[in-house]
Design a protein around this motif. Structure first.
Motif, PDB file in Angstrom:
ATOM      1  N   GLU A   1      -6.168   3.875   7.654  1.00 15.70           N
ATOM      2  CA  GLU A   1      -5.445   3.343   6.279  1.00 15.70           C
ATOM      3  C   GLU A   1      -4.841   1.752   6.563  1.00 15.70           C
ATOM      4  O   GLU A   1      -4.981   0.955   5.702  1.00 15.70           O
ATOM      5  CB  GLU A   1      -4.564   4.231   5.678  1.00 15.70           C
ATOM      6  CG  GLU A   1      -4.938   5.745   5.723  1.00 15.70           C
ATOM      7  CD  GLU A   1      -4.747   6.549   6.829  1.00 15.70           C
ATOM      8  OE1 GLU A   1      -4.524   5.985   7.901  1.00 15.70           O
ATOM      9  OE2 GLU A   1      -5.163   7.846   6.643  1.00 15.70           O
TER      10      GLU A   1
ATOM     11  N   ASN B   1       1.026  -1.106   0.112  1.00 16.46           N
ATOM     12  CA  ASN B   1      -0.030   0.045  -0.114  1.00 16.46           C
ATOM     13  C   ASN B   1       0.980   1.388  -0.071  1.00 16.46           C
ATOM     14  O   ASN B   1       1.547   1.606   0.905  1.00 16.46           O
ATOM     15  CB  ASN B   1      -0.888  -0.137   1.107  1.00 16.46           C
ATOM     16  CG  ASN B   1      -1.959  -1.158   1.367  1.00 16.46           C
ATOM     17  OD1 ASN B   1      -2.885  -1.129   0.595  1.00 16.46           O
ATOM     18  ND2 ASN B   1      -1.613  -2.167   1.888  1.00 16.46           N
ATOM     19  N   ARG B   2       0.788   1.871  -1.138  1.00 21.41           N
ATOM     20  CA  ARG B   2       1.555   3.208  -1.395  1.00 21.41           C
ATOM     21  C   ARG B   2       1.136   4.163  -0.212  1.00 21.41           C
ATOM     22  O   ARG B   2       2.117   5.024  -0.016  1.00 21.41           O
ATOM     23  CB  ARG B   2       1.484   3.593  -2.822  1.00 21.41           C
ATOM     24  CG  ARG B   2       2.545   4.762  -3.061  1.00 21.41           C
ATOM     25  CD  ARG B   2       2.567   5.227  -4.491  1.00 21.41           C
ATOM     26  NE  ARG B   2       2.883   4.258  -5.361  1.00 21.41           N
ATOM     27  CZ  ARG B   2       2.814   4.423  -6.671  1.00 21.41           C
ATOM     28  NH1 ARG B   2       2.508   5.180  -7.367  1.00 21.41           N
ATOM     29  NH2 ARG B   2       3.422   3.343  -7.380  1.00 21.41           N
ATOM     30  N   SER B   3      -0.101   4.285   0.162  1.00 20.54           N
ATOM     31  CA  SER B   3      -0.534   5.255   0.821  1.00 20.54           C
ATOM     32  C   SER B   3       0.029   5.225   2.427  1.00 20.54           C
ATOM     33  O   SER B   3       0.229   6.014   3.302  1.00 20.54           O
ATOM     34  CB  SER B   3      -2.128   5.223   1.030  1.00 20.54           C
ATOM     35  OG  SER B   3      -2.412   3.973   1.536  1.00 20.54           O
TER      36      SER B   3
ATOM     37  N   THR C   1       4.549   6.621   3.428  1.00 25.49           N
ATOM     38  CA  THR C   1       4.862   8.168   3.538  1.00 25.49           C
ATOM     39  C   THR C   1       6.186   8.378   4.034  1.00 25.49           C
ATOM     40  O   THR C   1       6.602   7.532   4.925  1.00 25.49           O
ATOM     41  CB  THR C   1       3.822   8.923   3.783  1.00 25.49           C
ATOM     42  OG1 THR C   1       3.576   8.520   5.420  1.00 25.49           O
ATOM     43  CG2 THR C   1       2.535   8.651   3.285  1.00 25.49           C
TER      44      THR C   1
END
Length: 296
Positions: free
Chosen positions: A271, A36-38, A41
């Protein structure tokens, strides 16, 4: 340790179970961060590093404990363990937990910088986090190596404990100062920001603060025990068996701090929780596809 074989086997089973749980939970977390790129960060780079360190805590650090037991399984392992492997396990027993604690201290510094200097914090480049993470592992390795040398080659066996406890106190001091500064900033800030980015940073700071408190509550009892262990007059009222049970119980708590972090992420980070639910849903669907249909 002078414990019965049945009790040693019980402790062996507990150590293995805790180690398996730590590896499994943190490995799942690493998979979620990768997929998951989200979740990848800049603010989460140090958290990802903490997750990797915690996984290694469960995967390798427990091997050192098996040499303290005297059950048939551990006796076989100890006989087949060479001097070089014994030194390596001693090193890993200190290195990975120290890396985890050092990362928590660095996370507190990062949160303090994000709270007090939010605009400068957003300008930090990715390579800075990479260098910081590498520095955490190198620093923990240097302290672990020094502890190992003092333990095996020093004039006094307890000298390595003084070094280890001093480093623990340094990390604890950094954590206390950082989060105290954050609290002061929250209480005394003249112009609090209410836009989305500031709210996300504030929520992440609170989440990581909760994670830090839980980790320290599980870590501190064993650190205090090591300090009291130097004072033989304080511990002499315990028998060898009672001291062993007390020691093993605190060691279990000490390693459990590597298990609570993903639980905090799941509760506090939507998330992360959403990604976790999607992972299990996909796994269920995959399992359902693999089950052959019964002929009617």
């Amino acid at each position: 340790m002078q414990l019965s074989s049945s009790e040693c086997i019980t402790w062996f089973a507990v150590f293995v179970t805790v180690a398996a749980a730590i590896v499994t939970v943190n490995l799942i977390s690493i998979i979620l961060f990768i997929k998951n790129r989200s979740l990848r960060t800049r603010a989460m780079y140090l958290v990802i590093n903490l997750t990797v360190a915690d996984m290694f805590v469960g995967g390798f650090s427990h091997f050192h404990l098996f040499g303290l037991l005297s059950c048939p399984i551990c006796d076989i392992m100890e006989k087949n363990l060479s001097l070089e492997l014994e030194v390596i396990t001693d090193f890993l027993f200190v290195w990975f937990p120290l890396t985890s604690l050092t990362t928590i201290a660095v996370i507190s510094l990062d949160r303090m910088h994000a709270t007090i200097r939010p605009f400068r914090h957003r300008l930090i480049k990715k390579w800075v986090y990479g260098v910081t993470i590498a520095g955490v592992w190198v620093l923990a390795a240097m302290v672990s190596t020094a502890c190992l040398i003092l333990r095996h080659y020093g004039e006094e066996w307890s000298h390595h404990l003084y070094l280890l406890e001093s480093f623990h106190c340094l990390c604890l001091f950094v954590i206390c100062v950082s989060y105290s500064s954050i609290v002061v900033k929250f209480l005394c800030g003249a112009h609090p920001q209410h836009h989305g980015a500031a709210n996300r940073q504030r929520k992440l700071t609170v989440t990581l603060f909760i994670m830090t408190i839980l980790s320290l509550l599980l870590w501190l009892p064993y650190a205090v025990f090591l300090f009291l262990f130097w004072q033989s007059s304080i511990m002499k009222f315990l028998s060898v068996q009672e001291l062993a049970r007390f020691d093993f119980s605190l060691i279990i708590l000490y390693f459990m701090n590597s298990l609570v972090n993903p639980i905090v992420y799941t509760i506090r980070m939507p998330e992360f929780r959403k990604a976790l639910l999607l992972l299990f849903k996909r796994q269920r669907r995959q399992n359902a596809r693999d089950i052959p249909l019964r002929a009617l």
